[in-house]
Write a protein that holds these residues in place. Structure first.
Motif, short mmCIF file in Angstrom:
data_model
loop_
_atom_site.label_atom_id
_atom_site.label_comp_id
_atom_site.label_asym_id
_atom_site.label_seq_id
_atom_site.Cartn_x
_atom_site.Cartn_y
_atom_site.Cartn_z
N ALA A 103 0.83 -1.20 0.00
CA ALA A 103 0.00 0.00 0.00
C ALA A 103 0.86 1.26 0.00
O ALA A 103 0.56 2.23 -0.70
N SER A 104 1.95 1.25 0.75
CA SER A 104 2.85 2.40 0.78
C SER A 104 3.52 2.60 -0.58
O SER A 104 3.73 3.74 -1.02
N LEU A 105 3.85 1.51 -1.25
CA LEU A 105 4.44 1.60 -2.59
C LEU A 105 3.45 2.19 -3.58
O LEU A 105 3.82 3.01 -4.44
N TYR A 106 2.19 1.81 -3.45
CA TYR A 106 1.13 2.38 -4.30
C TYR A 106 1.06 3.89 -4.12
O TYR A 106 1.01 4.65 -5.10
N LEU A 107 1.05 4.33 -2.87
CA LEU A 107 0.99 5.77 -2.58
C LEU A 107 2.22 6.48 -3.14
O LEU A 107 2.10 7.57 -3.72
N TRP A 108 3.38 5.88 -2.96
CA TRP A 108 4.62 6.50 -3.43
C TRP A 108 4.59 6.72 -4.94
O TRP A 108 4.99 7.78 -5.43
N PHE A 109 4.08 5.75 -5.67
CA PHE A 109 4.10 5.85 -7.13
C PHE A 109 3.05 6.83 -7.65
O PHE A 109 3.37 7.73 -8.44
N PHE A 110 1.81 6.68 -7.22
CA PHE A 110 0.73 7.47 -7.81
C PHE A 110 0.70 8.91 -7.30
O PHE A 110 0.14 9.78 -7.96
N ARG A 111 1.29 9.16 -6.14
CA ARG A 111 1.42 10.55 -5.69
C ARG A 111 2.70 11.20 -6.19
O ARG A 111 2.81 12.42 -6.19
N GLY A 112 3.64 10.38 -6.62
CA GLY A 112 4.94 10.91 -7.03
C GLY A 112 5.05 11.20 -8.52
O GLY A 112 5.99 11.87 -8.94
N THR A 113 4.11 10.69 -9.34
CA THR A 113 4.16 10.95 -10.77
C THR A 113 3.04 11.91 -11.16
O THR A 113 1.93 11.83 -10.62
N PRO A 114 3.29 12.82 -12.09
CA PRO A 114 2.26 13.80 -12.48
C PRO A 114 1.03 13.12 -13.07
O PRO A 114 1.13 12.09 -13.75
N LEU A 115 -0.12 13.72 -12.81
CA LEU A 115 -1.38 13.17 -13.30
C LEU A 115 -1.42 13.13 -14.82
O LEU A 115 -1.91 12.16 -15.41
N LEU A 116 -0.91 14.17 -15.47
CA LEU A 116 -0.93 14.20 -16.93
C LEU A 116 -0.10 13.07 -17.51
O LEU A 116 -0.47 12.46 -18.52
N VAL A 117 1.04 12.77 -16.88
CA VAL A 117 1.88 11.66 -17.34
C VAL A 117 1.11 10.35 -17.22
O VAL A 117 1.17 9.49 -18.12
N GLN A 118 0.38 10.16 -16.13
CA GLN A 118 -0.39 8.94 -15.95
C GLN A 118 -1.48 8.82 -17.01
O GLN A 118 -1.72 7.73 -17.55
N LEU A 119 -2.15 9.92 -17.31
CA LEU A 119 -3.21 9.88 -18.34
C LEU A 119 -2.64 9.48 -19.69
O LEU A 119 -3.21 8.63 -20.39
N ILE A 120 -1.53 10.09 -20.07
CA ILE A 120 -0.92 9.77 -21.36
C ILE A 120 -0.45 8.32 -21.39
O ILE A 120 -0.56 7.63 -22.41
#
Length: 293
Positions: A103-120
């Protein structure tokens, strides 16, 4: 120890308290009001704002269609984020170190990368996995669904916003759990409640008062963040506006149309937050007995 005479006390009670004079605050208030009026007047009479164009497209079918997609995407992503957020918060507070670390790894990744990058990334998932299903784990020879057919702009936005917001919602939910005293959980366990019953009947009802305000703030932010789907050829409000001004070149008036509708949507969400908080706060705080003076 000395005491004041009754006459002195009466004299103090009749003293008039003079208010503190703040001339600079009054002068600053006048200046701000004058500047605000001048700015509004300048905007209202400025022909470059294109107010007739704003009125023409404010309720156009294409704009309303984009509003519908924006509202649908926001609601679905918030529901997905809320459910995943509760699950991640529960997992992160579990005694199992492996689950807590995941769960901590999930938070680290999705809070650490920009939302626009995730969408693309989600929109171009076919470049990584041409097939979805068994092929993701066992290779393309295992078969699966064509990724280009499954991941369109809406699914990419749903995954991007939902997974991203779930990381923040999990921290909000965890904060709500921490606000509930440990004695509540111990009392539920002493009554023989299971973990699920304790979560549904004890933790969540009491934590909602702490969870709701920041959750609505996330909902409001999500309303505005949906404009990012314009980068992946979406059909939201901003995308609809962009399609219109790409043809008539009325950029500023159409951006004003989008801004007005975003303000309306955010205002409605804020109003809903007000009534929801009043509902949740019933029974808390100071109350006056009926008939008391």
């Amino acid at each position: 120890m000395t005491t004041q005479a009754p006459s002195d006390i009466d004299e103090l009670a009749t003293l008039r308290i003079a208010p503190v004079r703040r001339p600079w605050q009054r002068a600053a208030t006048v200046v701000v009001l004058v500047l605000l009026v001048l700015l509004l007047a300048s905007v209202a009479v400025n022909p470059n704002m294109g107010w007739p164009v704003v009125g023409r497209y404010l309720f156009s079918s294409e704009v309303l269609h984009g509003i519908g997609w924006t509202v649908l995407l926001t609601v679905l992503c918030m529901v997905l984020a809320s459910v995943l957020g509760i699950v991640i918060a529960v997992v992160r507070t579990a005694n199992n170190r492996v689950l807590s670390a995941a769960a901590s790894l999930y938070l680290w990744f999705f809070r650490g990368t920009p939302l626009l990058v995730q969408l693309i990334f989600w929109f171009n998932l076919a470049l990584v996995f041409p097939l979805l299903g068994p092929a993701v784990f066992f290779g393309e020879s295992a078969g699966g669904l064509d990724t280009n057919q499954v991941i369109n702009w809406f699914m990419a936005a749903l995954l991007g916003f939902g997974l991203h917001e779930a990381a923040y919602m999990s921290e909000i939910v965890r904060g709500g759990f921490l606000a509930v005293g440990r004695g509540q959980t111990e009392a539920a366990e002493s009554l023989g409640m299971t973990g699920g019953q304790t979560l549904r009947r004890v933790l969540l009802p009491q934590a909602l008062r702490v969870i709701v305000p920041p959750s609505v703030n996330q909902f409001v932010n999500l309303f505005k963040a949906t404009s990012l789907v314009a980068f992946i050829s979406g059909q939201d409000l901003l995308s609809s506006v962009q399609h219109i001004y790409a043809n008539n070149y009325q950029v500023i008036p159409l951006l004003l149309v989008a801004s007005i509708w975003y303000l309306v949507l955010v205002s409605l969400a804020t109003l809903g937050q007000h009534f929801l908080e009043r509902r949740l706060n019933q029974g808390y705080g100071l109350t006056t007995a009926k008939g008391a003076k």
